[in-house]
Design an enzyme around this catalytic site. Sequence first.
Site, PDB file in Angstrom:
ATOM      1  N   THR A  85     -15.868 -51.718  -4.840  1.00  0.00           N
ATOM      2  CA  THR A  85     -14.412 -51.708  -4.654  1.00  0.00           C
ATOM      3  C   THR A  85     -14.039 -50.407  -4.483  1.00  0.00           C
ATOM      4  OG1 THR A  85     -12.418 -52.342  -6.048  1.00  0.00           O
ATOM      5  CG2 THR A  85     -14.291 -51.112  -7.265  1.00  0.00           C
ATOM      6  N   TYR A  86     -12.822 -50.189  -4.341  1.00  0.00           N
ATOM      7  CA  TYR A  86     -12.105 -48.894  -3.920  1.00  0.00           C
ATOM      8  C   TYR A  86     -11.235 -48.332  -5.015  1.00  0.00           C
ATOM      9  CZ  TYR A  86      -8.995 -45.627  -1.946  1.00  0.00           C
ATOM     10  OH  TYR A  86      -8.365 -44.530  -1.565  1.00  0.00           O
ATOM     11  N   GLY A 119     -13.764 -51.395 -16.713  1.00  0.00           N
ATOM     12  CA  GLY A 119     -12.689 -52.015 -17.192  1.00  0.00           C
ATOM     13  C   GLY A 119     -12.112 -52.606 -15.989  1.00  0.00           C
ATOM     14  N   CYS A 156     -15.511 -56.595  -3.469  1.00  0.00           N
ATOM     15  CA  CYS A 156     -16.059 -57.477  -4.385  1.00  0.00           C
ATOM     16  C   CYS A 156     -17.012 -58.607  -3.907  1.00  0.00           C
ATOM     17  CB  CYS A 156     -14.937 -58.342  -4.928  1.00  0.00           C
ATOM     18  SG  CYS A 156     -13.621 -57.273  -5.717  1.00  0.00           S
ATOM     19  N   ARG A 171     -21.696 -51.228 -14.160  1.00  0.00           N
ATOM     20  CA  ARG A 171     -20.705 -51.936 -14.307  1.00  0.00           C
ATOM     21  C   ARG A 171     -21.194 -53.366 -13.606  1.00  0.00           C
ATOM     22  NH1 ARG A 171     -18.063 -53.061  -9.640  1.00  0.00           N
ATOM     23  NH2 ARG A 171     -17.452 -51.237  -8.539  1.00  0.00           N
ATOM     24  N   GLY A 172     -20.735 -54.593 -13.833  1.00  0.00           N
ATOM     25  CA  GLY A 172     -20.751 -55.612 -13.202  1.00  0.00           C
ATOM     26  C   GLY A 172     -19.842 -55.633 -11.884  1.00  0.00           C
ATOM     27  N   GLY A 173     -20.169 -56.572 -11.059  1.00  0.00           N
ATOM     28  CA  GLY A 173     -19.363 -56.769  -9.724  1.00  0.00           C
ATOM     29  C   GLY A 173     -20.097 -55.982  -8.464  1.00  0.00           C
ATOM     30  N   LEU A 174     -19.312 -56.105  -7.403  1.00  0.00           N
ATOM     31  CA  LEU A 174     -19.976 -55.428  -6.299  1.00  0.00           C
ATOM     32  C   LEU A 174     -18.889 -54.234  -5.831  1.00  0.00           C
ATOM     33  CD1 LEU A 174     -20.638 -58.895  -4.673  1.00  0.00           C
ATOM     34  CD2 LEU A 174     -22.424 -57.202  -5.641  1.00  0.00           C
TER      35      LEU A 174
END
Length: 235
Positions: free
Chosen positions: A82-83, A157, A175, A77-80
């Site tokens: 997360t939890y 998502g 993020c 996915r995109g982004g950095l």
Amino acid sequence: MIRSGLLLQLDTVEYGEAWELQKALLEARISDTTGDCLILLQHPPTFTYGRRYKEDDLIANREYYENNGFSIYKTDRGGLATYHGPGQAVGYSIMKMSTYTNDYYQYLRMLEDVIIRTLSCFGIVAERNEGYTGVWVNKAKIGFVGVRVALGYTMHGFSLNVNNDLTPFNFITPCGIQGVRITSIQELLNESISVKEVYDKLANLYSDVFQVRLIPVEMKTLMQGIGLAGNYVRV
């Protein structure tokens, strides 16, 4: 509202199993053997990071996380970083994006709008933060968005903190934002809200934002519809 899609609501599903489910549904959607689908579920304690992952986003190494009961996944996915954990509502949207918008960034804004409207149902005023993806309340992040688009079809998502323990966010740089504060519905309202109640709000408002009629479906029925036997994931 002339479009229709499928709604699959699950309880807690291990992240890797949910990812394999997404891949199976994405393949089926691309081959047009199933329709667009929204999956709502929770995960056991898990850290994930996306394609733009930087080593600094994980404060410790994999062994440290696994020894403390966390799974860790590098995703597509995109982004950095997360939890995910129990008490957090997660939504995975498998769809042909052009049916709803031809603009990737507009698609992200639509997912954010679903979260913002859901929070409004609980009397929480949320907003976007210019320059960042996701949803914020009083400069604290509460909603997260990270997607993948393949051949014009989406997967992954959003997630919304409901009653989940926020402490694990201290073990990453959420993020990739240094010093970001994380909050939840429970923290803001000082009361516990049912995750399944939030599921209902998310599903209804997703339907409104995307102008799609969601039809609830059972896992077994969905899997049989795309030619796979059994429940596919342990729920």
